[in-house]
Design a protein around this motif. Structure first.
Motif, PDB file in Angstrom:
ATOM      1  N   ALA A  29     -14.034  35.679 -22.813  1.00  0.00           N
ATOM      2  CA  ALA A  29     -15.429  35.613 -22.604  1.00  0.00           C
ATOM      3  C   ALA A  29     -15.958  34.601 -21.534  1.00  0.00           C
ATOM      4  O   ALA A  29     -15.231  33.658 -21.286  1.00  0.00           O
ATOM      5  CB  ALA A  29     -16.294  35.353 -24.029  1.00  0.00           C
ATOM      6  N   PHE A  30     -16.937  34.954 -21.000  1.00  0.00           N
ATOM      7  CA  PHE A  30     -17.744  34.106 -20.082  1.00  0.00           C
ATOM      8  C   PHE A  30     -19.212  34.167 -20.190  1.00  0.00           C
ATOM      9  O   PHE A  30     -20.055  35.366 -19.860  1.00  0.00           O
ATOM     10  CB  PHE A  30     -17.494  34.666 -18.607  1.00  0.00           C
ATOM     11  CG  PHE A  30     -17.924  33.828 -17.430  1.00  0.00           C
ATOM     12  CD1 PHE A  30     -17.106  32.602 -17.008  1.00  0.00           C
ATOM     13  CD2 PHE A  30     -19.429  33.977 -17.036  1.00  0.00           C
ATOM     14  CE1 PHE A  30     -17.877  31.941 -16.091  1.00  0.00           C
ATOM     15  CE2 PHE A  30     -19.843  33.168 -16.189  1.00  0.00           C
ATOM     16  CZ  PHE A  30     -18.944  32.165 -15.652  1.00  0.00           C
ATOM     17  N   ASN A  31     -19.806  33.206 -20.456  1.00  0.00           N
ATOM     18  CA  ASN A  31     -21.312  33.177 -20.909  1.00  0.00           C
ATOM     19  C   ASN A  31     -22.147  32.121 -20.117  1.00  0.00           C
ATOM     20  O   ASN A  31     -21.693  30.879 -20.178  1.00  0.00           O
ATOM     21  CB  ASN A  31     -21.522  33.028 -22.349  1.00  0.00           C
ATOM     22  CG  ASN A  31     -21.025  34.228 -23.050  1.00  0.00           C
ATOM     23  OD1 ASN A  31     -19.908  34.129 -23.566  1.00  0.00           O
ATOM     24  ND2 ASN A  31     -21.633  35.214 -23.214  1.00  0.00           N
ATOM     25  N   ARG A 104     -16.498  29.238 -20.912  1.00  0.00           N
ATOM     26  CA  ARG A 104     -15.491  30.269 -20.777  1.00  0.00           C
ATOM     27  C   ARG A 104     -14.363  30.239 -21.911  1.00  0.00           C
ATOM     28  O   ARG A 104     -14.154  28.932 -22.280  1.00  0.00           O
ATOM     29  CB  ARG A 104     -14.923  30.253 -19.567  1.00  0.00           C
ATOM     30  CG  ARG A 104     -13.888  31.395 -19.115  1.00  0.00           C
ATOM     31  CD  ARG A 104     -13.385  31.489 -17.647  1.00  0.00           C
ATOM     32  NE  ARG A 104     -12.849  29.929 -17.172  1.00  0.00           N
ATOM     33  CZ  ARG A 104     -12.685  30.022 -16.105  1.00  0.00           C
ATOM     34  NH1 ARG A 104     -12.927  30.847 -14.991  1.00  0.00           N
ATOM     35  NH2 ARG A 104     -12.041  28.828 -15.557  1.00  0.00           N
ATOM     36  N   ARG A 149     -17.452  37.920  -9.555  1.00  0.00           N
ATOM     37  CA  ARG A 149     -18.626  38.205 -10.389  1.00  0.00           C
ATOM     38  C   ARG A 149     -19.780  38.506  -9.309  1.00  0.00           C
ATOM     39  O   ARG A 149     -20.002  37.817  -8.516  1.00  0.00           O
ATOM     40  CB  ARG A 149     -19.034  37.078 -11.339  1.00  0.00           C
ATOM     41  CG  ARG A 149     -18.139  36.445 -12.302  1.00  0.00           C
ATOM     42  CD  ARG A 149     -18.656  35.539 -12.935  1.00  0.00           C
ATOM     43  NE  ARG A 149     -20.018  35.875 -13.746  1.00  0.00           N
ATOM     44  CZ  ARG A 149     -20.032  36.731 -14.951  1.00  0.00           C
ATOM     45  NH1 ARG A 149     -18.610  36.838 -15.749  1.00  0.00           N
ATOM     46  NH2 ARG A 149     -21.170  36.959 -15.551  1.00  0.00           N
ATOM     47  N   TYR A 225      -8.952  36.901 -11.687  1.00  0.00           N
ATOM     48  CA  TYR A 225      -9.884  38.084 -11.794  1.00  0.00           C
ATOM     49  C   TYR A 225      -8.903  39.397 -12.026  1.00  0.00           C
ATOM     50  O   TYR A 225      -9.584  40.311 -12.521  1.00  0.00           O
ATOM     51  CB  TYR A 225     -10.787  38.032 -10.839  1.00  0.00           C
ATOM     52  CG  TYR A 225     -10.195  38.833  -9.654  1.00  0.00           C
ATOM     53  CD1 TYR A 225     -10.559  40.055  -9.323  1.00  0.00           C
ATOM     54  CD2 TYR A 225      -9.470  38.139  -8.453  1.00  0.00           C
ATOM     55  CE1 TYR A 225     -10.169  40.790  -8.183  1.00  0.00           C
ATOM     56  CE2 TYR A 225      -9.092  38.680  -7.388  1.00  0.00           C
ATOM     57  CZ  TYR A 225      -9.290  39.983  -7.422  1.00  0.00           C
ATOM     58  OH  TYR A 225      -8.887  40.686  -6.138  1.00  0.00           O
ATOM     59  N   THR A 228      -8.136  39.677 -15.760  1.00  0.00           N
ATOM     60  CA  THR A 228      -9.175  39.510 -16.839  1.00  0.00           C
ATOM     61  C   THR A 228     -10.606  39.769 -16.074  1.00  0.00           C
ATOM     62  O   THR A 228     -10.860  39.463 -14.947  1.00  0.00           O
ATOM     63  CB  THR A 228      -9.280  38.144 -17.403  1.00  0.00           C
ATOM     64  OG1 THR A 228     -10.264  37.842 -18.074  1.00  0.00           O
ATOM     65  CG2 THR A 228      -9.087  37.005 -16.158  1.00  0.00           C
ATOM     66  N   ASP A 229     -11.618  40.236 -17.076  1.00  0.00           N
ATOM     67  CA  ASP A 229     -12.982  40.323 -16.328  1.00  0.00           C
ATOM     68  C   ASP A 229     -13.739  39.065 -16.281  1.00  0.00           C
ATOM     69  O   ASP A 229     -14.963  39.051 -16.032  1.00  0.00           O
ATOM     70  CB  ASP A 229     -13.740  41.245 -17.506  1.00  0.00           C
ATOM     71  CG  ASP A 229     -12.976  42.697 -17.324  1.00  0.00           C
ATOM     72  OD1 ASP A 229     -12.552  43.100 -16.330  1.00  0.00           O
ATOM     73  OD2 ASP A 229     -13.293  43.432 -18.384  1.00  0.00           O
ATOM     74  N   TYR A 230     -13.115  38.026 -16.636  1.00  0.00           N
ATOM     75  CA  TYR A 230     -13.484  36.735 -16.988  1.00  0.00           C
ATOM     76  C   TYR A 230     -13.624  35.671 -16.007  1.00  0.00           C
ATOM     77  O   TYR A 230     -13.681  34.527 -16.034  1.00  0.00           O
ATOM     78  CB  TYR A 230     -13.760  36.182 -18.468  1.00  0.00           C
ATOM     79  CG  TYR A 230     -13.946  37.134 -19.419  1.00  0.00           C
ATOM     80  CD1 TYR A 230     -15.300  37.848 -19.463  1.00  0.00           C
ATOM     81  CD2 TYR A 230     -13.042  37.523 -20.296  1.00  0.00           C
ATOM     82  CE1 TYR A 230     -15.701  38.584 -20.500  1.00  0.00           C
ATOM     83  CE2 TYR A 230     -13.128  38.784 -21.110  1.00  0.00           C
ATOM     84  CZ  TYR A 230     -14.352  39.284 -21.124  1.00  0.00           C
ATOM     85  OH  TYR A 230     -14.678  40.331 -22.112  1.00  0.00           O
TER      86      TYR A 230
END
Length: 254
Positions: A29-31, A104, A149, A225, A228-230
């Motif tokens: 996750a990445f927020n 992350r 991103r 990258y 992973t999508d993060y």
């Protein structure tokens, strides 16, 4: 040790590094943190950024091996990261990207790690081991680049150019420092999107006294990258494009 067996050893170490418990394959996750305390999926408590710091109020988290019961604040340098808090065996990693704080998450049970079966690569070919010439800039230059991103741009520090002949053409690639006298070259080539990720990177050998530098494209790697999508990986500096297929190094991960 032969050239190929040396590469095989390097490739094994590379895959072992990727698959570490809290390695790049563990990202889940990445927020971005906002200025208003808010929940983050997969983590307890409320998280936010204010006054140049990241903040959390929560229970059930661990800080420096001790239970956190209340609040904590932390900071990190631009483009850096901090293994900040644990939730069980899940790590909440604090990062600062483009002046914004984000959390992350790294989880040893991430599907990308559990299902990892190695990184495919082109057959080793000594013709991709070449010599370039490094021309340093008078002063390092700060260059803005795109990233993995779409909502983030970052700055990298360019230290000079590497001139190299490949195929029938000569190329000039802008380099960043990889430390210990080595250079990092991120580049596009004509395999991107077909057999390889949208861009890859290669680390040179140590720059010699005559400014010659060894480039082994067989050791071209994927940045996080690609797995992973993060990831927040910087894209190549504009102009770092090779107008030929570099059929060497790592292919796009399965």
């Amino acid at each position: 040790m032969t050239y190929e067996s040396d590469w095989q050893l390097w490739h094994i170490v590379r895959e072992q590094d990727l698959s570490r418990e809290q390695g790049w394959l563990s990202l889940t996750a990445f927020n971005w943190l906002t200025t208003t305390p808010a929940e983050l999926p997969g983590l307890p408590g409320k998280w936010w950024a204010a006054d140049g710091l990241a903040h959390v109020e929560a229970t059930d988290l661990t800080l420096d091996g001790e239970p956190l019961d209340g609040s904590a604040s932390a900071s990190v340098a631009e483009a850096g990261s901090l293994g900040w808090l644990f939730y069980g065996d899940k790590l909440a990693e604090l990062v600062l990207r483009g002046g914004r704080y984000a959390i992350r998450q790294r989880d040893p049970q991430a599907p990308t790690r559990v299902g990892f079966h190695g990184v495919p690569a082109y057959p080793v070919n000594p013709r991709w081991l070449v010599t370039g010439h490094f021309t340093p800039f008078t002063e390092p230059e700060r260059v803005e680049v795109a990233t993995a991103r779409p909502d983030l741009r970052q700055h990298v520090t360019a230290v000079g150019t590497v001139h190299v002949a490949l195929g029938e053409s000569a190329y000039e690639l802008v380099a960043t420092s990889a430390g210990e006298g080595q250079l990092s070259l991120s580049f596009h080539d004509e395999t991107n999107g077909l057999e390889t990720a949208p861009w890859r990177t290669v680390t040179t050998g140590v720059v010699q006294g005559d400014r010659s530098v060894a480039l082994d494209f067989n050791r071209t790697i994927n940045l996080p990258y690609a797995f992973t999508d993060y990831g927040t990986c910087p894209a190549p500096i504009p102009g770092n494009r090779l107008a030929l297929p570099v059929t060497a190094g790592e292919k796009v991960p399965r």
